[in-house]
Design an enzyme around this catalytic site. Sequence first.
Site, PDB file in Angstrom:
ATOM      1  N   HIS A  12       0.838  -1.200   0.000  1.00 29.67           N
ATOM      2  CA  HIS A  12       0.000   0.000   0.000  1.00 29.67           C
ATOM      3  C   HIS A  12       0.867   1.241   0.000  1.00 29.67           C
ATOM      4  O   HIS A  12       1.826   1.342   0.771  1.00 29.67           O
ATOM      5  CB  HIS A  12      -0.902   0.012   1.236  1.00 29.67           C
ATOM      6  CG  HIS A  12      -1.647   1.295   1.436  1.00 29.67           C
ATOM      7  ND1 HIS A  12      -1.376   2.171   2.472  1.00 29.67           N
ATOM      8  CD2 HIS A  12      -2.655   1.873   0.711  1.00 29.67           C
ATOM      9  CE1 HIS A  12      -2.181   3.213   2.384  1.00 29.67           C
ATOM     10  NE2 HIS A  12      -2.961   3.059   1.328  1.00 29.67           N
ATOM     11  N   SER A  13       0.564   2.204  -0.877  1.00 29.26           N
ATOM     12  CA  SER A  13       1.209   3.510  -0.886  1.00 29.26           C
ATOM     13  C   SER A  13       2.731   3.349  -1.006  1.00 29.26           C
ATOM     14  O   SER A  13       3.212   2.754  -1.975  1.00 29.26           O
ATOM     15  CB  SER A  13       0.794   4.271   0.370  1.00 29.26           C
ATOM     16  OG  SER A  13       1.097   5.628   0.282  1.00 29.26           O
ATOM     17  N   TYR A  14       3.513   3.865  -0.045  1.00 27.28           N
ATOM     18  CA  TYR A  14       4.969   3.663  -0.034  1.00 27.28           C
ATOM     19  C   TYR A  14       5.325   2.184  -0.133  1.00 27.28           C
ATOM     20  O   TYR A  14       6.381   1.813  -0.676  1.00 27.28           O
ATOM     21  CB  TYR A  14       5.558   4.283   1.238  1.00 27.28           C
ATOM     22  CG  TYR A  14       6.885   3.721   1.674  1.00 27.28           C
ATOM     23  CD1 TYR A  14       8.047   4.006   0.962  1.00 27.28           C
ATOM     24  CD2 TYR A  14       6.976   2.908   2.806  1.00 27.28           C
ATOM     25  CE1 TYR A  14       9.275   3.474   1.374  1.00 27.28           C
ATOM     26  CE2 TYR A  14       8.188   2.388   3.220  1.00 27.28           C
ATOM     27  CZ  TYR A  14       9.344   2.674   2.496  1.00 27.28           C
ATOM     28  OH  TYR A  14      10.548   2.152   2.903  1.00 27.28           O
ATOM     29  N   HIS A  22      -7.547   7.104   0.454  1.00 29.38           N
ATOM     30  CA  HIS A  22      -6.272   6.449   0.158  1.00 29.38           C
ATOM     31  C   HIS A  22      -6.062   5.194   1.007  1.00 29.38           C
ATOM     32  O   HIS A  22      -5.521   4.203   0.526  1.00 29.38           O
ATOM     33  CB  HIS A  22      -5.136   7.452   0.399  1.00 29.38           C
ATOM     34  CG  HIS A  22      -3.771   6.912   0.144  1.00 29.38           C
ATOM     35  ND1 HIS A  22      -3.413   6.306  -1.050  1.00 29.38           N
ATOM     36  CD2 HIS A  22      -2.660   6.888   0.933  1.00 29.38           C
ATOM     37  CE1 HIS A  22      -2.145   5.945  -0.993  1.00 29.38           C
ATOM     38  NE2 HIS A  22      -1.663   6.279   0.194  1.00 29.38           N
ATOM     39  N   GLY A  27       4.437   0.142  -2.131  1.00 32.32           N
ATOM     40  CA  GLY A  27       4.699  -0.229  -3.518  1.00 32.32           C
ATOM     41  C   GLY A  27       6.183  -0.188  -3.848  1.00 32.32           C
ATOM     42  O   GLY A  27       6.678  -0.992  -4.655  1.00 32.32           O
TER      43      GLY A  27
END
Length: 241
Positions: A76-78, A218, A80
């Site tokens: 998720h988010s960072y 998000h 990735g």
Amino acid sequence: MATFVLVHGGGHGGWCYQPVTRRLQAAGHTVHAPSLPGMGEHTRELHPGIDLDAHIDDVVDLLFYEDLRDVVLVGHSYGGMVITGVADRAPQRIGHRVYLDAAYPRNGESLHQHAFASIDPVRQALYVEDGVELVMKPMPGLAGFFGITDPELAQWADERFTPQPWACFSQPLVLRDEATMRAIPESHLICTSTIPGRAMETLRERSQGRVRDVDTGHDLMLTEPQWVVDRLLDVAAGRSD
């Protein structure tokens, strides 16, 4: 049954996957949702050596010591950034990569470069504690930054956010065997609001069309956990529609 490894984003910990983890486990699957070094319950272990490589190595070590194979690796988010590095360093253990409203970096790119419009404002609030450069200082209302609007859920998350070592966002991702990593199947589960900032044609091409979106904040693993679980079960079952 499938094995899932769920990697959280900046300022979070494994705690953010609780609603998803419970549902996947109830369906009979094996789930690991580690808190990365210095994050979540490990926040008291912060030190200047925590960077993107340290987070990648931590998940690679988890895969090795737990002898996990054919893993559905979710970031998720960072996260990735992290799962891209993990899949590059341990491709033989990964069956599928899932980018959960996540960074999708190129070789040699840092998160700061990859998501400059979102991350550079965060950098402006950088501070130092015990020799560690940190961003995303926890404060009341931070949950709103992540798109959590339910008051009760927002308070629960606000109580658990932890600072993020800046080095994780500033260190470039260096891929060692990009071709092998890219050959691992991938899917993208994204928030509708982030579509304008994404190279959607590239995502669709590389994932063979496995791109789904949902109109939520998000932190979709908290705001829409059942939708996320349903999509992850589709991945595990090899369903693409």
